[in-house]
Design a protein around this motif. Structure first.
Motif, PDB file in Angstrom:
ATOM      1  N   LEU A 154       0.839  -1.205   0.000  1.00  0.00           N
ATOM      2  CA  LEU A 154       0.000   0.000   0.000  1.00  0.00           C
ATOM      3  C   LEU A 154       0.875   1.257   0.000  1.00  0.00           C
ATOM      4  N   GLU A 155       1.896   1.260   0.862  1.00  0.00           N
ATOM      5  CA  GLU A 155       2.757   2.446   0.937  1.00  0.00           C
ATOM      6  C   GLU A 155       3.508   2.640  -0.386  1.00  0.00           C
ATOM      7  N   ALA A 156       3.962   1.532  -0.965  1.00  0.00           N
ATOM      8  CA  ALA A 156       4.678   1.640  -2.248  1.00  0.00           C
ATOM      9  C   ALA A 156       3.746   2.231  -3.312  1.00  0.00           C
ATOM     10  N   ALA A 157       2.494   1.804  -3.305  1.00  0.00           N
ATOM     11  CA  ALA A 157       1.528   2.328  -4.288  1.00  0.00           C
ATOM     12  C   ALA A 157       1.282   3.820  -4.053  1.00  0.00           C
ATOM     13  N   PHE A 158       1.196   4.205  -2.801  1.00  0.00           N
ATOM     14  CA  PHE A 158       0.957   5.625  -2.475  1.00  0.00           C
ATOM     15  C   PHE A 158       2.165   6.472  -2.874  1.00  0.00           C
ATOM     16  N   LYS A 159       3.361   5.941  -2.575  1.00  0.00           N
ATOM     17  CA  LYS A 159       4.600   6.674  -2.906  1.00  0.00           C
ATOM     18  C   LYS A 159       4.700   6.929  -4.400  1.00  0.00           C
ATOM     19  N   ALA A 160       4.193   5.950  -5.168  1.00  0.00           N
ATOM     20  CA  ALA A 160       4.293   6.066  -6.634  1.00  0.00           C
ATOM     21  C   ALA A 160       3.280   7.065  -7.205  1.00  0.00           C
ATOM     22  N   GLY A 161       2.523   7.728  -6.306  1.00  0.00           N
ATOM     23  CA  GLY A 161       1.662   8.815  -6.784  1.00  0.00           C
ATOM     24  C   GLY A 161       0.225   8.418  -7.050  1.00  0.00           C
ATOM     25  N   ALA A 162      -0.396   7.694  -6.100  1.00  0.00           N
ATOM     26  CA  ALA A 162      -1.804   7.316  -6.300  1.00  0.00           C
ATOM     27  C   ALA A 162      -2.723   8.501  -6.019  1.00  0.00           C
ATOM     28  N   LYS A 163      -3.845   8.550  -6.730  1.00  0.00           N
ATOM     29  CA  LYS A 163      -4.818   9.611  -6.464  1.00  0.00           C
ATOM     30  C   LYS A 163      -5.776   9.192  -5.352  1.00  0.00           C
ATOM     31  N   CYS A 164      -6.271   7.965  -5.416  1.00  0.00           N
ATOM     32  CA  CYS A 164      -7.199   7.535  -4.371  1.00  0.00           C
ATOM     33  C   CYS A 164      -7.044   6.041  -4.095  1.00  0.00           C
ATOM     34  N   PHE A 165      -7.564   5.662  -2.934  1.00  0.00           N
ATOM     35  CA  PHE A 165      -7.581   4.255  -2.533  1.00  0.00           C
ATOM     36  C   PHE A 165      -9.028   3.893  -2.250  1.00  0.00           C
ATOM     37  N   TYR A 166      -9.563   2.943  -3.028  1.00  0.00           N
ATOM     38  CA  TYR A 166     -10.937   2.479  -2.825  1.00  0.00           C
ATOM     39  C   TYR A 166     -10.888   1.148  -2.077  1.00  0.00           C
ATOM     40  N   ALA A 167     -11.633   1.045  -0.989  1.00  0.00           N
ATOM     41  CA  ALA A 167     -11.569  -0.186  -0.189  1.00  0.00           C
ATOM     42  C   ALA A 167     -12.903  -0.489   0.481  1.00  0.00           C
ATOM     43  N   VAL A 168     -13.073  -1.770   0.810  1.00  0.00           N
ATOM     44  CA  VAL A 168     -14.268  -2.245   1.522  1.00  0.00           C
ATOM     45  C   VAL A 168     -13.767  -2.916   2.811  1.00  0.00           C
ATOM     46  N   PRO A 169     -13.542  -2.141   3.878  1.00  0.00           N
ATOM     47  CA  PRO A 169     -12.880  -2.704   5.058  1.00  0.00           C
ATOM     48  C   PRO A 169     -13.732  -3.663   5.900  1.00  0.00           C
ATOM     49  N   ASN A 170     -15.057  -3.665   5.703  1.00  0.00           N
ATOM     50  CA  ASN A 170     -15.904  -4.596   6.451  1.00  0.00           C
ATOM     51  C   ASN A 170     -16.455  -5.681   5.537  1.00  0.00           C
ATOM     52  N   PHE A 171     -16.085  -6.944   5.824  1.00  0.00           N
ATOM     53  CA  PHE A 171     -16.681  -8.109   5.144  1.00  0.00           C
ATOM     54  C   PHE A 171     -16.707  -7.890   3.637  1.00  0.00           C
ATOM     55  N   GLN A 172     -15.517  -7.710   3.127  1.00  0.00           N
ATOM     56  CA  GLN A 172     -15.355  -7.270   1.742  1.00  0.00           C
ATOM     57  C   GLN A 172     -16.067  -8.174   0.737  1.00  0.00           C
ATOM     58  N   ASN A 173     -16.575  -7.566  -0.284  1.00  0.00           N
ATOM     59  CA  ASN A 173     -17.031  -8.272  -1.473  1.00  0.00           C
ATOM     60  C   ASN A 173     -15.868  -8.212  -2.465  1.00  0.00           C
ATOM     61  N   PRO A 174     -15.243  -9.326  -2.812  1.00  0.00           N
ATOM     62  CA  PRO A 174     -15.731 -10.693  -2.712  1.00  0.00           C
ATOM     63  C   PRO A 174     -15.165 -11.537  -1.558  1.00  0.00           C
ATOM     64  N   SER A 175     -14.163 -11.112  -0.837  1.00  0.00           N
ATOM     65  CA  SER A 175     -13.400 -12.065  -0.014  1.00  0.00           C
ATOM     66  C   SER A 175     -13.981 -12.343   1.369  1.00  0.00           C
ATOM     67  N   GLY A 176     -14.855 -11.446   1.868  1.00  0.00           N
ATOM     68  CA  GLY A 176     -15.354 -11.595   3.236  1.00  0.00           C
ATOM     69  C   GLY A 176     -14.385 -11.086   4.293  1.00  0.00           C
ATOM     70  N   ILE A 177     -13.205 -10.631   3.849  1.00  0.00           N
ATOM     71  CA  ILE A 177     -12.155 -10.193   4.788  1.00  0.00           C
ATOM     72  C   ILE A 177     -12.504  -8.831   5.402  1.00  0.00           C
ATOM     73  N   SER A 178     -12.137  -8.648   6.694  1.00  0.00           N
ATOM     74  CA  SER A 178     -12.306  -7.356   7.374  1.00  0.00           C
ATOM     75  C   SER A 178     -10.970  -6.868   7.887  1.00  0.00           C
ATOM     76  N   TYR A 179     -10.801  -5.549   7.910  1.00  0.00           N
ATOM     77  CA  TYR A 179      -9.548  -4.973   8.402  1.00  0.00           C
ATOM     78  C   TYR A 179      -9.524  -5.027   9.934  1.00  0.00           C
ATOM     79  N   SER A 180      -8.364  -5.338  10.491  1.00  0.00           N
ATOM     80  CA  SER A 180      -8.177  -5.247  11.937  1.00  0.00           C
ATOM     81  C   SER A 180      -8.130  -3.767  12.334  1.00  0.00           C
ATOM     82  N   LEU A 181      -8.270  -3.504  13.630  1.00  0.00           N
ATOM     83  CA  LEU A 181      -8.202  -2.123  14.125  1.00  0.00           C
ATOM     84  C   LEU A 181      -6.857  -1.491  13.760  1.00  0.00           C
TER      85      LEU A 181
END
Ligand code: PMP
Length: 391
Positions: A154-181
């Protein structure tokens, strides 16, 4: 004729899932493919009453054009519901949208020029990939781990000049994964540090059936971000009502993009949904959904453990509607799909969720739309297909 189409249409295809849904719509097919809520839980009678009351009490104004920002009463309710989750949101910072899918479309219109770098999760939400693709960005992917994105990537992507980060931190579609605190805080800190706009999509956050509710990443960001919500999974998707929360300068631009799209979200739908929310206890309805989906998810995991070969790995989501399976390297879930359809069971192959064309050995299973009998039979059939396939 094809020379008449805009160049950008050449890069975007019909949603793979929407195409699959046509194949899987036959009633004899047990489908774990769609992302459909359980229709048995739609509050049909309460909506019937609410619609009668709307037409008898407010009558023609429910049929009139209205403001782009959305029904003030509905926005007040959305704000009050955030307060219950510990987030202070001014109703004037909420824009009601035609589903949360529209937020992705208007964000793309407002923020993306051709070639802009957009960071997305890998695997990522197909509807976002489709909405953004029409504006010809360059996608940069970050791998999802069990507790959220890989922070080095993520940091490498940001360093390379990303404009935005789109994410689904709760029970993501498709993976069901959630971000820890910890990862929520780290993601917010990184977006602030590199000045990357964070777009948080949260249609499933309220559907947590085990574990602790966690704050949104948005709430940790010090710089302005975007938070999307939806009534699709807690009331009914047919209303097509979602919303976006953001700060004023972004809000004003989103309003312009929405005006160009549809002037405003359906007044009839907003009025009925508002009436329903004012006269019913949505919180106990959400409890009912969580209880049912929690049971269905438990049962699906149990059946997978019984019928799938042990070298198929799955996520065990604490909420939402999906779980994610990974077969050993070298196996194709597209090929498995063809075999599964012959055995009248369906899922979504994983590859379309990866913009880099990887993920061949993965697939998504929906557990919200099938009762226990169908889950048992469907997982058993799928297990048999995987068994013969892996041999
Ligand atoms: N975001 C995500 C992650 C979704 O899974 C969905 C529904 N498939 C949406 C947005 C769109 O939902 P809606 O437009 O119905 O609010």
């Amino acid at each position: 004729m094809s020379e008449k189409f805009a160049r950008r249409m050449g890069t975007v295809h019909r949603s793979f899932i929407r195409e699959i849904l046509k194949v899987t719509a036959h009633s004899e097919i047990i489908s774990f493919a769609g992302g459909l809520p359980n229709p048995e839980l739609f509050p049909v009678a309460a909506m019937d009453t609410a619609s009668h009351e709307v037409f008898s009490k407010i009558g023609s104004s429910a049929l009139q054009y209205s403001t782009t920002e959305g029904d003030a009463g509905l926005r007040a309710i959305i704000s009050q519901r955030y307060a219950k989750r510990g987030l202070t949101v001014d109703p004037d910072s909420i824009l009601v949208t035609t589903g949360s899918q529209q937020v992705l479309d208007i964000c793309a219109k407002v923020f993306l020029d051709k070639g802009d770098k957009v960071v997305i999760e890998s695997p990522g939400y197909l509807g976002a990939i489709q909405a953004f693709s029409l504006f010809e960005p360059e996608f940069v992917t970050v791998s999802l781990e069990d507790d959220g994105p890989n922070l080095e990537e993520l940091e490498a992507a940001f360093k390379a000049g990303a404009k935005c980060f789109y994410a689904v931190p709760n029970f993501q579609n498709p993976s069901g994964i959630s971000y820890s605190l910890e990862k929520r805080q780290a993601v917010a800190a990184l977006t602030d540090k590199y000045g990357v706009l964070f777009v948080e999509d949260d249609p499933y956050g309220e559907l947590r059936f085990m574990g602790e509710d966690l704050p949104t990443v948005y709430s940790f960001c010090k710089k302005p971000g975007i938070l999307c919500g939806s009534f699709s999974k807690i009331a009914a998707p047919g209303f097509r009502i979602g919303w976006v929360v953001t700060e004023k300068t972004i809000y004003d631009k989103l309003v312009i993009a929405k005006q160009a799209s549809d002037l405003h979200t359906s007044t009839v739908a907003q009025s009925i949904l508002r009436r329903y929310l004012e006269t019913n206890d949505i919180e106990s309805h959400v409890e009912l959904i969580k209880e049912r989906y929690g049971r269905q998810r438990e049962y699906m995991v149990e059946m997978i453990q019984k019928y799938f070969p042990s070298d198929v790995k799955i996520t065990k989501p604490e909420g939402g509607m999906f779980l994610w399976a990974t077969m050993p390297e070298g196996f194709s879930s597209m090929d498995l799909f063809d075999m599964a359809i012959e055995h009248k069971v369906a899922f979504v192959p994983g590859r379309p969720f990866y913009v880099d064309g990887s993920g061949e050995n993965t697939f998504r299973l929906n557990f919200s739309n099938s009762d226990e009998t169908r889950i048992k039979e469907g997982i058993k059939r799928l297990g048999q297909c995987i068994d013969s396939f892996l041999k």
